[in-house]
Design an enzyme around this catalytic site. Structure first.
Site, PDB file in Angstrom:
ATOM      1  N   ASP A 186       0.477  -0.835   0.100  1.00  0.00           N
ATOM      2  CA  ASP A 186       0.377  -0.065  -0.265  1.00  0.00           C
ATOM      3  C   ASP A 186       1.188   1.598  -0.022  1.00  0.00           C
ATOM      4  O   ASP A 186       1.648   1.192   0.902  1.00  0.00           O
ATOM      5  CB  ASP A 186      -0.944   0.465   1.576  1.00  0.00           C
ATOM      6  CG  ASP A 186      -1.524   1.319   1.753  1.00  0.00           C
ATOM      7  OD1 ASP A 186      -2.774   0.988   0.245  1.00  0.00           O
ATOM      8  OD2 ASP A 186      -1.842   1.585   2.483  1.00  0.00           O
ATOM      9  N   GLU A 248       1.500  -0.448  -4.705  1.00  0.00           N
ATOM     10  CA  GLU A 248       0.178   0.398  -5.209  1.00  0.00           C
ATOM     11  C   GLU A 248       1.361   1.772  -5.342  1.00  0.00           C
ATOM     12  O   GLU A 248       1.116   2.574  -3.931  1.00  0.00           O
ATOM     13  CB  GLU A 248      -0.376   0.411  -4.168  1.00  0.00           C
ATOM     14  CG  GLU A 248      -2.164   1.165  -4.244  1.00  0.00           C
ATOM     15  CD  GLU A 248      -2.416   2.327  -3.792  1.00  0.00           C
ATOM     16  OE1 GLU A 248      -3.353   3.047  -3.748  1.00  0.00           O
ATOM     17  OE2 GLU A 248      -1.531   2.608  -2.825  1.00  0.00           O
TER      18      GLU A 248
HETATM   19  C1  NOJ Z   1      -4.963   2.971  -0.729  1.00  0.00           C
HETATM   20  C2  NOJ Z   1      -6.128   1.679  -0.158  1.00  0.00           C
HETATM   21  O1  NOJ Z   1      -6.192   1.166  -1.362  1.00  0.00           O
HETATM   22  C3  NOJ Z   1      -6.524   2.808   0.160  1.00  0.00           C
HETATM   23  O2  NOJ Z   1      -8.465   2.440   0.655  1.00  0.00           O
HETATM   24  C4  NOJ Z   1      -6.534   3.691   1.119  1.00  0.00           C
HETATM   25  O3  NOJ Z   1      -7.022   4.597   1.667  1.00  0.00           O
HETATM   26  C5  NOJ Z   1      -4.882   3.909   1.276  1.00  0.00           C
HETATM   27  N1  NOJ Z   1      -3.721   3.580   0.687  1.00  0.00           N
HETATM   28  C6  NOJ Z   1      -4.548   4.422   2.602  1.00  0.00           C
HETATM   29  O4  NOJ Z   1      -3.400   3.217   3.151  1.00  0.00           O
END
Ligand code: NOJ
Length: 472
Positions: A186, A248
């Site tokens: 993430d 991500e």
């Molecule tokens: C990306 C995640 O997919 C999202 O759902 C989240 O709010 C943020 N990162 C923070 O962790």
């Protein structure tokens, strides 16, 4: 040696909304286990679960309060072990979600190891939270300010502190030892930050990827994506060994190479947010594909059927599943789920309930998701659900199955052929894919046998918003 994810289709499960085995209205691990048939039937190679660790759910699991346990709503570590065992028995890999940039403010580290977070006596700079307002909040207990890139309840870890990397590495190894095959990581660009905490400069151009207006006024070169990100990625790589790390990294493709020196894959957000226009998509594909993971939706953004329109769901599926490299499919996209309404009051403070409604397994009013009161109800189970689409050879679900089967035979190469009158085409070895982005029928000039058509199609034609795959 080829790695398992090179051509993989990874199915994203949002655990709270997938399948509820105990009637409490929230999906859980046993619910996932009971529906592994669906994944095998689709032919995917792996599942990725959004966070399953304990969390006060300010950000629905992305605020972790314990990296090495299971959220009570989802079950227990024994349930996890059973799920992994059954998934592996079917040849399905299990990918978890790692949140290394921040914890929940309720994580014991926040009080017991405050040095693992970023603190200042006064607000030291102009950094913003992408979830609104400034990125610094005052801690009432100490009177000091702590940094948070997201909600104030999600303090950022200080990756400059020598204990943080090893602590996250320990968490990773905990799950690898229990059978996890990798992590989706993430908010990865955020673990790199300027240690001098310098201001972010004003932006001079609009952002390539969509960002909230206030946030887009700055160019985030000090608060994230800072050069020290590389040494921190190396820590994650070392802990992961040869397991999958897919990042991500919410940045344009041109910024991804420094990440891909350490991690295996990064989501291609530029494709996800591309104008739905064949020239624009050809331009993005022309920038390369190695290291990119294709996806058109996830739990954070409007679903494909709502964002691109229902007429485009078959075209979108054919595009993502015929590109070289791995593709990620968000649960429900394979049956054409649309966005639903926000709960009242909303569950998500950032307005993302729409893409998180319950999976629709059957036509019954609760969609076969639960026997209780669903936390976010199914939207239109009588209109679209897995059971009906499984029986219908012309369903979207069966198109996904065919595409997933066919893509296995496509070599890992891509030759862009260009755009002609709204039709984007490319070649994958002996396969030619023609995608008609126009609302009118177009000729299919490619010689060979049509091995897949997104819609019933007359010979020599491609349907409006349709696609064909031709084998020569
Ligand atoms: C990306 C995640 O997919 C999202 O759902 C989240 O709010 C943020 N990162 C923070 O962790």
């Amino acid at each position: 040696m080829p790695r398992w994810w090179e051509k993989a289709v990874v199915y994203q499960i949002y655990p709270r909304s997938f399948a509820d085995s105990d009637g409490d209205g929230s999906g859980d691990l046993q619910g996932i286990r009971q529906h592994l048939d669906h994944l095998s039937d689709l032919g995917v190679d792996a599942l990725w679960m959004s966070p399953i660790c304990p969390s006060p759910d300010v950000d629905w699991g992305y605020d972790v309060s314990d990296y090495t346990d299971i959220h009570t709503d989802f079950g227990t570590l024994d349930d996890f072990d059973e799920l992994v065992r059954d998934a592996h028995a079917r040849g399905l890999k299990v990918v978890l979600d790692l949140v290394p940039n921040h914890t929940s403010i309720e994580h014991p580290w926040f009080r017991q190891h405050p040095e693992r977070y970023v603190w200042a006596d006064e607000i030291p700079n102009n950094w913003l939270s992408v979830f609104g307002n400034g990125a610094w909040s005052r801690d009432e207990e100490t009177g000091r300010y702590y940094l948070h890139s997201f909600f104030p309840e999600q303090p950022d870890l200080d990756w400059g502190n020598p204990d943080v990397g090893p602590a996250i590495g320990d968490a990773m190894r905990f799950w690898f030892e229990r059978g996890a095959d990798g992590f989706r990581v993430d908010a990865l660009s955020r673990i790199g930050k300027d240690p001098a905490l310098r201001d972010d400069p004003q932006a001079t151009e609009p952002p390539v990827l969509p960002l909230p207006d206030e946030y887009a006024r700055l160019k985030h070169v000090h608060s994230r994506n800072y050069a020290n990100v590389e040494e921190r990625l190396a820590v994650l790589r070392k802990a992961a060994g040869d397991k999958l790390l897919v990042g991500e990294v919410f940045l344009p493709t041109s910024e991804l190479p420094r990440y891909l020196r350490h991690i295996d894959l990064a989501f291609a957000f530029e494709l996800m947010f591309a104008r739905w226009d064949p020239e624009e998509i050809a331009r993005i594909l022309g920038e390369g594909w190695r290291g990119l993971a294709w996806t058109l939706s996830n739990h954070d953004f409007s679903r494909v059927a709502s964002r691109l329109g229902e007429e485009n769901v078959r075209l979108a599926a054919t595009l993502t599943l015929t590109l070289p490299g791995p593709a990620f499919v968000y649960q429900g996209d394979e049956i054409g789920l649309r966005d639903g309404p926000e709960a009242d009051p909303p569950h998500d403070r950032r307005g993302r309930d729409a893409a998180r409604h319950a999976m629709q397994w059957t036509p019954d009013p609760l969609g076969g998701f639960t026997t209780g009161t669903p936390w976010l109800p199914p939207i239109d189970p009588e209109e679209r659900n897995v059971a009906d689409q499984r029986r219908d050879p012309g369903s979207l679900l069966n198109l996904y199955r065919e595409l997933i089967r066919l893509r296995r035979d496509m070599p890992l190469e891509l030759e862009l052929l260009g755009v002609d009158d709204g039709v984007l085409s490319y070649r994958r070895g002996d396969f030619t894919i023609a995608l008609n982005f126009s609302g009118e029928e177009r000729p299919n000039h490619f010689p060979g046998a049509v091995v897949l058509a997104s819609h019933p199609t007359a010979p020599g034609k491609v349907q409006p918003y349709g696609a064909v795959v031709v084998a020569s």
